[in-house]
Every structure is written in C-alpha cells, then in structure tokens.
Enzyme design. Sequence first.
Site, mmCIF file in Angstrom:
data_model
loop_
_atom_site.group_PDB
_atom_site.id
_atom_site.type_symbol
_atom_site.label_atom_id
_atom_site.label_comp_id
_atom_site.label_asym_id
_atom_site.label_seq_id
_atom_site.Cartn_x
_atom_site.Cartn_y
_atom_site.Cartn_z
ATOM 1 N N ASP A 1 0.843 -1.200 0.000
ATOM 2 C CA ASP A 1 0.000 0.000 0.000
ATOM 3 C C ASP A 1 0.877 1.249 0.000
ATOM 4 O O ASP A 1 1.488 1.590 1.007
ATOM 5 C CB ASP A 1 -0.909 -0.025 1.236
ATOM 6 C CG ASP A 1 -1.788 1.217 1.359
ATOM 7 O OD1 ASP A 1 -1.767 2.051 0.433
ATOM 8 O OD2 ASP A 1 -2.474 1.342 2.388
ATOM 9 N N GLU B 1 31.194 9.776 4.521
ATOM 10 C CA GLU B 1 31.692 9.631 5.893
ATOM 11 C C GLU B 1 30.577 10.122 6.828
ATOM 12 O O GLU B 1 30.370 11.321 6.978
ATOM 13 C CB GLU B 1 32.957 10.460 6.103
ATOM 14 C CG GLU B 1 34.106 10.073 5.183
ATOM 15 C CD GLU B 1 35.286 11.023 5.303
ATOM 16 O OE1 GLU B 1 35.173 12.033 6.057
ATOM 17 O OE2 GLU B 1 36.315 10.785 4.657
ATOM 18 N N GLU C 1 29.046 10.877 10.248
ATOM 19 C CA GLU C 1 29.304 11.114 11.670
ATOM 20 C C GLU C 1 28.012 10.953 12.460
ATOM 21 O O GLU C 1 26.921 11.152 11.923
ATOM 22 C CB GLU C 1 29.886 12.517 11.867
ATOM 23 C CG GLU C 1 31.235 12.699 11.184
ATOM 24 C CD GLU C 1 31.685 14.142 11.085
ATOM 25 O OE1 GLU C 1 32.902 14.384 11.022
ATOM 26 O OE2 GLU C 1 30.799 15.036 11.059
ATOM 27 N N GLU D 1 34.953 11.482 17.304
ATOM 28 C CA GLU D 1 35.010 12.749 16.584
ATOM 29 C C GLU D 1 35.153 13.908 17.572
ATOM 30 O O GLU D 1 35.259 13.718 18.775
ATOM 31 C CB GLU D 1 33.766 12.926 15.704
ATOM 32 C CG GLU D 1 33.994 12.579 14.233
ATOM 33 C CD GLU D 1 34.993 13.494 13.546
ATOM 34 O OE1 GLU D 1 35.377 14.533 14.134
ATOM 35 O OE2 GLU D 1 35.402 13.180 12.411
ATOM 36 N N GLU E 1 32.742 8.289 14.475
ATOM 37 C CA GLU E 1 32.705 8.040 13.034
ATOM 38 C C GLU E 1 33.319 6.678 12.753
ATOM 39 O O GLU E 1 34.306 6.287 13.376
ATOM 40 C CB GLU E 1 33.474 9.113 12.266
ATOM 41 C CG GLU E 1 33.446 8.927 10.754
ATOM 42 C CD GLU E 1 34.251 9.980 10.009
ATOM 43 O OE1 GLU E 1 34.938 9.614 9.039
ATOM 44 O OE2 GLU E 1 34.202 11.157 10.404
ATOM 45 N N HIS F 1 30.662 13.956 4.889
ATOM 46 C CA HIS F 1 31.632 14.320 3.864
ATOM 47 C C HIS F 1 31.576 13.261 2.760
ATOM 48 O O HIS F 1 31.627 12.060 3.040
ATOM 49 C CB HIS F 1 33.041 14.391 4.452
ATOM 50 C CG HIS F 1 33.139 15.311 5.627
ATOM 51 N ND1 HIS F 1 34.133 15.199 6.582
ATOM 52 C CD2 HIS F 1 32.372 16.360 6.017
ATOM 53 C CE1 HIS F 1 33.967 16.128 7.501
ATOM 54 N NE2 HIS F 1 32.906 16.844 7.179
ATOM 55 N N ARG G 1 40.480 21.838 5.106
ATOM 56 C CA ARG G 1 39.182 21.360 5.570
ATOM 57 C C ARG G 1 38.181 22.488 5.822
ATOM 58 O O ARG G 1 37.030 22.223 6.168
ATOM 59 C CB ARG G 1 39.356 20.526 6.847
ATOM 60 C CG ARG G 1 39.871 19.119 6.570
ATOM 61 C CD ARG G 1 40.098 18.327 7.849
ATOM 62 N NE ARG G 1 40.256 16.911 7.590
ATOM 63 C CZ ARG G 1 41.370 16.334 7.180
ATOM 64 N NH1 ARG G 1 42.449 17.080 6.967
ATOM 65 N NH2 ARG G 1 41.420 15.033 6.973
ATOM 66 N N GLU H 1 36.224 15.820 -2.444
ATOM 67 C CA GLU H 1 35.512 15.587 -1.183
ATOM 68 C C GLU H 1 34.643 16.804 -0.880
ATOM 69 O O GLU H 1 35.160 17.883 -0.570
ATOM 70 C CB GLU H 1 36.486 15.361 -0.027
ATOM 71 C CG GLU H 1 35.777 15.161 1.314
ATOM 72 C CD GLU H 1 36.706 15.282 2.510
ATOM 73 O OE1 GLU H 1 36.209 15.225 3.643
ATOM 74 O OE2 GLU H 1 37.926 15.463 2.302
ATOM 75 N N ARG I 1 32.247 18.636 1.576
ATOM 76 C CA ARG I 1 32.161 18.543 3.029
ATOM 77 C C ARG I 1 30.873 19.118 3.607
ATOM 78 O O ARG I 1 30.649 19.045 4.815
ATOM 79 C CB ARG I 1 33.374 19.240 3.657
ATOM 80 C CG ARG I 1 34.686 18.570 3.277
ATOM 81 C CD ARG I 1 35.902 19.304 3.814
ATOM 82 N NE ARG I 1 35.920 19.385 5.261
ATOM 83 C CZ ARG I 1 36.325 18.410 6.069
ATOM 84 N NH1 ARG I 1 36.705 17.242 5.569
ATOM 85 N NH2 ARG I 1 36.340 18.587 7.382
#
Length: 480
Positions: free
Chosen positions: A57, A136, A138, A222, A229, A278, A348, A366, A368
């Site tokens: 459904d 990644e 967290e 972390e 993580e 990330h 970063r 990457e 972030r």
Amino acid sequence: MFQIDEAKLQKLFDTIKEHEIEFIDFRFTDIKGAWHHVTYNVKAISEETFRNGLPFDGSSLPAWQPINKSDMVLVPEAGTEFVDPFTADPTLVVICDVYDIYKNQPYEKCPRSIAKKALKYLQESGIGDVAYFGPENEFFVFDNITIRDEINCQSYEVDTSEGEWNRGVDNPENDVYNIGHRPGTKGGYFPVPPVDSLMDIRAEMSKVMEEIGLETYVIHHEVAQGQGEIGVKFGTLIEAADNVQKLKYVVKNVAHINGKTATFMPKPLYGDNGNGMHTHISIWKDGKNLFYGDGYANLSETGLHFIGGVLKHARAVAAFTNASTNSYKRLIPGFEAPSILTYSAQNRSASCRIPWGAGEKSVRTEFRFPDSSSNPYLAFTALLLAGIDGIKNKIHPGEPMEMDLFELSLDEIREKGIKQMPHTLREAVEAMLKEKELFKVGEVMTEEFIQTYQHYKFETEIWPWEGRPHPYEFITTYSC
C-alpha cells in the site's frame, strides 16, 4: 516481469539454505530517507517473487500515492541481501526498488530508482561509466534524550556521560559516581580511553557492519562530546547509498542494545561540532579515473569542471544534501562547518577539499557540506547531476583558496565575493525550484517528484519549524 541476475538470485537462495533463514525482510526507502520494511515467511517466497515483485500500500507513506491509486510493487534486488544481525529469528534483509503499476515504470518518487536513472544518465552522456561515492557519516551516541513539543512548551534535552555539563554531577545513592574523564567541548578528536568512553561500542558497531558486508577501516571518536565516526569503503552510487542505510541501521541498533541512543542529526549540541556526511566522488570511464590529471592537486580539467558545477549549483543541491532545518544550524562559522563555496587541497575549511596523497587511482573530490539528514540516494544524485553539468559546460571553479576560511568574518566573505551555502532549508528548497531543470535532465527527477518533494519539505519541516517559538526567543524577546 522484472529482469533479474540469475547468478545473484541463486546465491541469495543458497544463503537462505546455509543460514536456515526463516523470514525475509524486504526494505525500501521513502522520500525523507527512512527505511521501511515488510516481512514474509520464507516459505511464501520463491524465485517468482523476484520476477513479479511484492504488492504493498503506497498510500500509507508520506507524500507518496493517493488512496485511490495505492497499489504499488516492491522489486527486490538479489545481491543486496544480508542476514539481519539483530532479529531473534534468522532473517534475511533484501533491498528493493518501487514500481508504479499505473504508469508501468519505476516509481518516479522512489529515491533508489531516481539514483539508478542518474547513473544511466551519466552513462548515456558519454562522460563516464561509473561514479564512485565514499560518504563519511558522523553520529552521536547519547545516554538519554527527552523532547517536548506542545502548545505551551518547546524543549529538548540530550545527555551523555562525556558531556562537560556533568562535571558537577554525583549520585552515590544510585551507585553513580563522577569519574571525571571527559573530552570537553571540541575536545573529542582522538583522545584515548577513559576520556574516549565510546571505543568499545564503536568497535562493536564496526564488527556488526563487517558481518553484513560493509568493509570498515578508520574507527574513531570525533570532535564533539559523544560523537563518533566509522569509515566504510566507497562504492558505486547505488552501493554507497545502500551502505549508508545499512550503516545507520547498525549504529542505531547497536546503541539501542547497549542502552544508549544514536543520532545522525546534524546539530544536536549547541556550541559543539555537528554531524556531517563528507562525500568523496570520482567518475571513471574504461577503467580510468577521469579526475586524475596534471593540474592543481593532480586534478584533471574534468575534475575541476565537476567541482565547478557542484559549487555553482550548491545552493540548489543543498535541498537534497542538507535536507533538514537542523542542517543549517551546523553550517555556521566556527565549528569546522564548510559553508563557504570554494575548493582547496587539504584545506578542511573549504566546502570542497582535494584529499592529500591521492595517486592516480585515488584522486577524488571531497564535498564537506552534506549531512546524514539527507536521503543518500537523492543527495548523491544531486551532487552527480551538478557535477555533470559542470563537465558539460566546462564550468571552472575559479582559483583555490588556501587560507583558513573559518577565520573570515561575514563582511570579509562578502567583500571577497565568496558564495556561501544557504542559511535555511527554505532558501535551499527555493533555490532548487529555481534550478529544477538541472535535476530533470534525462528525466532523472520528474516535475511531479520535484513538486512533491518541495511540498513535503514545506509542510512537514519548514512551516512547522518557522511557526514554533524557540526557547532562545524568550530570552531575547520576553521582556521587551
């Protein structure tokens, strides 16, 4: 009716025999990203089940089918199965797509089907054969949470033994003593036990992930109090999104079994770091990494243009990668939150980072800014479509920024003309609507899906959040 991989199907039934499976749990993902399931006795399942699908459904799920067109079909995919490590009886989990019997096609609101269309669009574009994603995720592990959402009260409280707010707590009458070892605000990155109190529970999570087929590598505390993580090996777009669902399932259930509660909520603690997702991405063709080249940080022009496309469309992409109102409480300066739309090698503080030491096979981007409140199938699809647009239109991301962007004031950001992520989910959804043609290429997302998605976000998150008084407003406004 549905095409199946005979070898994978045979392997699935071999697993049923080997593990003496008694139940099969069929799972699928809704628009928000939540897993749903229906369980069948194994005696009721045959090879024909995989060829014909399973009825259910569709009107009982938010933002899906109306009651007069509620019949839908689950299409289980052999090769996605794993033995559930948490059920009392031997149970095999199988991941499914959703099929629309009225339009005789994959359901346009099924996130997993949308992701498959994105991969098909990549291949038909001639740009690449496969896109690899390495998220990644967290998460926080708390000891307790209380929530009140009433007409006269809006409040929450989370607690963890690692919280510095517990430094003065002592309750010897209940055999609860203050051991005094805590990471403190922003102090949780890599301390050894007893400051890191979550080492054993993360190890248990990792071992269970390995049991169900996830390949883990880095496992650590972390930055924030109660935060962790567990790194999982990258996969194709569909595999990676499937793996996010598996990882979240394991983390939450292992925490639950241990009398704790886990959350992937982006910003549950005020004044400490939040949870990100990330996301590492590369595109390959004919066995070669298209992002590898002789340019900045070993990037090719294709890789740079992919970054350019994502950064150009990031405010619209955010409707899918940062899909909650809480997401934008994480994207503020001072908490390693990559809200500034630029790129850099190793830096970063940029919203896009080129990881250090990436050789020909491992050169990647990457991003972030995404977080785990997103639906992984939709988040990865949105990133891929924006990147493809960058490649097709040769969108250059400009010069990299090597400075610590977290140190810039808002005035300096404006003076330098640096674009930022949206500040609210409303801004992100409105940006998505303005750029909706980006997501409709190759019929990856349909107009009906986009309209359903924006209505769902406004009605279930944006308007309810905007309409509720916040405790801090009482501090600033009550006595005015």
